[in-house]
Design a protein around this motif. Structure first.
Motif, PDB file in Angstrom:
ATOM      1  N   TRP A 103       0.806  -1.215   0.000  1.00 20.34           N
ATOM      2  CA  TRP A 103       0.000   0.000   0.000  1.00 20.34           C
ATOM      3  C   TRP A 103       0.845   1.273   0.000  1.00 20.34           C
ATOM      4  N   GLU A 104       1.939   1.291   0.749  1.00 20.75           N
ATOM      5  CA  GLU A 104       2.773   2.495   0.814  1.00 20.75           C
ATOM      6  C   GLU A 104       3.292   2.873  -0.580  1.00 20.75           C
ATOM      7  N   GLY A 105       3.792   1.893  -1.301  1.00 20.66           N
ATOM      8  CA  GLY A 105       4.284   2.163  -2.649  1.00 20.66           C
ATOM      9  C   GLY A 105       3.174   2.512  -3.622  1.00 20.66           C
ATOM     10  N   LEU A 106       2.035   1.856  -3.488  1.00 23.33           N
ATOM     11  CA  LEU A 106       0.921   2.109  -4.394  1.00 23.33           C
ATOM     12  C   LEU A 106       0.313   3.494  -4.203  1.00 23.33           C
ATOM     13  N   SER A 107       0.396   4.030  -3.006  1.00 31.39           N
ATOM     14  CA  SER A 107      -0.197   5.345  -2.744  1.00 31.39           C
ATOM     15  C   SER A 107       0.847   6.464  -2.702  1.00 31.39           C
ATOM     16  N   ARG A 108       2.068   6.167  -3.093  1.00 31.76           N
ATOM     17  CA  ARG A 108       3.156   7.152  -3.053  1.00 31.76           C
ATOM     18  C   ARG A 108       2.810   8.404  -3.857  1.00 31.76           C
ATOM     19  N   PHE A 109       2.123   8.262  -4.981  1.00 29.79           N
ATOM     20  CA  PHE A 109       1.809   9.412  -5.835  1.00 29.79           C
ATOM     21  C   PHE A 109       0.912  10.427  -5.126  1.00 29.79           C
ATOM     22  N   LEU A 110       0.209  10.014  -4.066  1.00 29.57           N
ATOM     23  CA  LEU A 110      -0.648  10.944  -3.334  1.00 29.57           C
ATOM     24  C   LEU A 110       0.168  11.957  -2.540  1.00 29.57           C
ATOM     25  N   ASP A 111       1.360  11.538  -2.092  1.00 35.50           N
ATOM     26  CA  ASP A 111       2.213  12.402  -1.276  1.00 35.50           C
ATOM     27  C   ASP A 111       3.232  13.198  -2.083  1.00 35.50           C
ATOM     28  N   ASP A 112       3.552  12.716  -3.270  1.00 37.23           N
ATOM     29  CA  ASP A 112       4.584  13.354  -4.078  1.00 37.23           C
ATOM     30  C   ASP A 112       4.044  13.576  -5.488  1.00 37.23           C
ATOM     31  N   GLY A 113       3.794  14.817  -5.842  1.00 36.43           N
ATOM     32  CA  GLY A 113       3.206  15.142  -7.130  1.00 36.43           C
ATOM     33  C   GLY A 113       4.079  14.824  -8.321  1.00 36.43           C
ATOM     34  N   ARG A 114       5.373  14.539  -8.099  1.00 34.13           N
ATOM     35  CA  ARG A 114       6.264  14.191  -9.208  1.00 34.13           C
ATOM     36  C   ARG A 114       6.077  12.755  -9.664  1.00 34.13           C
ATOM     37  N   VAL A 115       5.464  11.922  -8.832  1.00 37.11           N
ATOM     38  CA  VAL A 115       5.299  10.507  -9.152  1.00 37.11           C
ATOM     39  C   VAL A 115       4.057  10.332 -10.020  1.00 37.11           C
ATOM     40  N   GLU A 116       4.234   9.647 -11.141  1.00 39.95           N
ATOM     41  CA  GLU A 116       3.121   9.389 -12.051  1.00 39.95           C
ATOM     42  C   GLU A 116       2.154   8.390 -11.427  1.00 39.95           C
ATOM     43  N   ILE A 117       0.885   8.515 -11.755  1.00 42.15           N
ATOM     44  CA  ILE A 117      -0.121   7.601 -11.221  1.00 42.15           C
ATOM     45  C   ILE A 117      -0.023   6.222 -11.882  1.00 42.15           C
ATOM     46  N   ASP A 118       0.530   6.182 -13.081  1.00 39.25           N
ATOM     47  CA  ASP A 118       0.737   4.888 -13.746  1.00 39.25           C
ATOM     48  C   ASP A 118       2.155   4.843 -14.310  1.00 39.25           C
ATOM     49  N   SER A 119       2.539   3.712 -14.824  1.00 39.22           N
ATOM     50  CA  SER A 119       3.903   3.547 -15.325  1.00 39.22           C
ATOM     51  C   SER A 119       3.951   3.429 -16.843  1.00 39.22           C
ATOM     52  N   ASN A 120       2.925   3.907 -17.533  1.00 40.14           N
ATOM     53  CA  ASN A 120       2.883   3.779 -18.985  1.00 40.14           C
ATOM     54  C   ASN A 120       4.073   4.455 -19.671  1.00 40.14           C
ATOM     55  N   THR A 121       4.470   5.621 -19.184  1.00 39.93           N
ATOM     56  CA  THR A 121       5.590   6.336 -19.793  1.00 39.93           C
ATOM     57  C   THR A 121       6.860   5.500 -19.702  1.00 39.93           C
ATOM     58  N   VAL A 122       7.113   4.945 -18.533  1.00 39.54           N
ATOM     59  CA  VAL A 122       8.304   4.118 -18.343  1.00 39.54           C
ATOM     60  C   VAL A 122       8.218   2.854 -19.183  1.00 39.54           C
ATOM     61  N   GLU A 123       7.060   2.232 -19.187  1.00 38.52           N
ATOM     62  CA  GLU A 123       6.901   0.996 -19.957  1.00 38.52           C
ATOM     63  C   GLU A 123       7.127   1.231 -21.450  1.00 38.52           C
ATOM     64  N   ARG A 124       6.637   2.362 -21.967  1.00 41.32           N
ATOM     65  CA  ARG A 124       6.868   2.673 -23.377  1.00 41.32           C
ATOM     66  C   ARG A 124       8.345   2.909 -23.659  1.00 41.32           C
ATOM     67  N   SER A 125       9.037   3.551 -22.722  1.00 39.39           N
ATOM     68  CA  SER A 125      10.445   3.863 -22.960  1.00 39.39           C
ATOM     69  C   SER A 125      11.337   2.633 -22.884  1.00 39.39           C
ATOM     70  N   ILE A 126      10.945   1.605 -22.118  1.00 39.11           N
ATOM     71  CA  ILE A 126      11.802   0.417 -22.031  1.00 39.11           C
ATOM     72  C   ILE A 126      11.394  -0.686 -22.993  1.00 39.11           C
ATOM     73  N   ARG A 127      10.282  -0.511 -23.701  1.00 39.60           N
ATOM     74  CA  ARG A 127       9.839  -1.544 -24.649  1.00 39.60           C
ATOM     75  C   ARG A 127      10.910  -1.876 -25.691  1.00 39.60           C
ATOM     76  N   PRO A 128      11.562  -0.878 -26.325  1.00 38.27           N
ATOM     77  CA  PRO A 128      12.612  -1.224 -27.299  1.00 38.27           C
ATOM     78  C   PRO A 128      13.764  -2.015 -26.677  1.00 38.27           C
ATOM     79  N   ILE A 129      14.077  -1.709 -25.426  1.00 46.50           N
ATOM     80  CA  ILE A 129      15.158  -2.436 -24.748  1.00 46.50           C
ATOM     81  C   ILE A 129      14.753  -3.893 -24.561  1.00 46.50           C
TER      82      ILE A 129
END
Length: 110
Positions: free
Chosen positions: A10-36
């Protein structure tokens, strides 16, 4: 079982509530590592352990170049040329993608 899994993280899943820099999902990261991930899968056909290790080094350099806004082909050509032309070993860190400064282009003077 799903609820226990969620509650234990739960702490990791709700981290975005406390820190506005954290994305609510990981789609951006997943797209960037797909070619790798796709390249890694292709490396299974490198031919040998040594070939796979060499591929991994080049793939890491290319992706690091991209992350640092350096054009990979030009970078590799320039760095290899500098090494062949006796770049000092004491300054090898200057050739890493995050510290790289392209050599100035020579202009023809007529």
């Amino acid at each position: 079982m799903t609820i226990r899994y969620t509650l234990s993280r739960w702490e990791g899943l709700s981290r975005f509530l406390d820190d506005g820099r954290v994305e609510i999902d990981s789609n951006t990261v997943e797209r960037s590592i797909r070619p790798i991930a796709l390249s890694r899968k292709n490396a299974l056909f490198a031919g040998s352990d040594g070939g796979a290790e060499h591929w991994a080094v080049i793939a890491s350099l290319v992706e690091t170049c991209k992350l640092n806004g350096v054009e990979p082909l030009g970078y590799l050509a320039d760095v290899l040329t500098r090494i062949v032309n006796s770049h000092p070993n004491s300054q090898i860190d200057d050739l890493l993608p995050w510290a790289y400064i392209r050599a100035p282009e020579l202009k023809a003077v007529a």
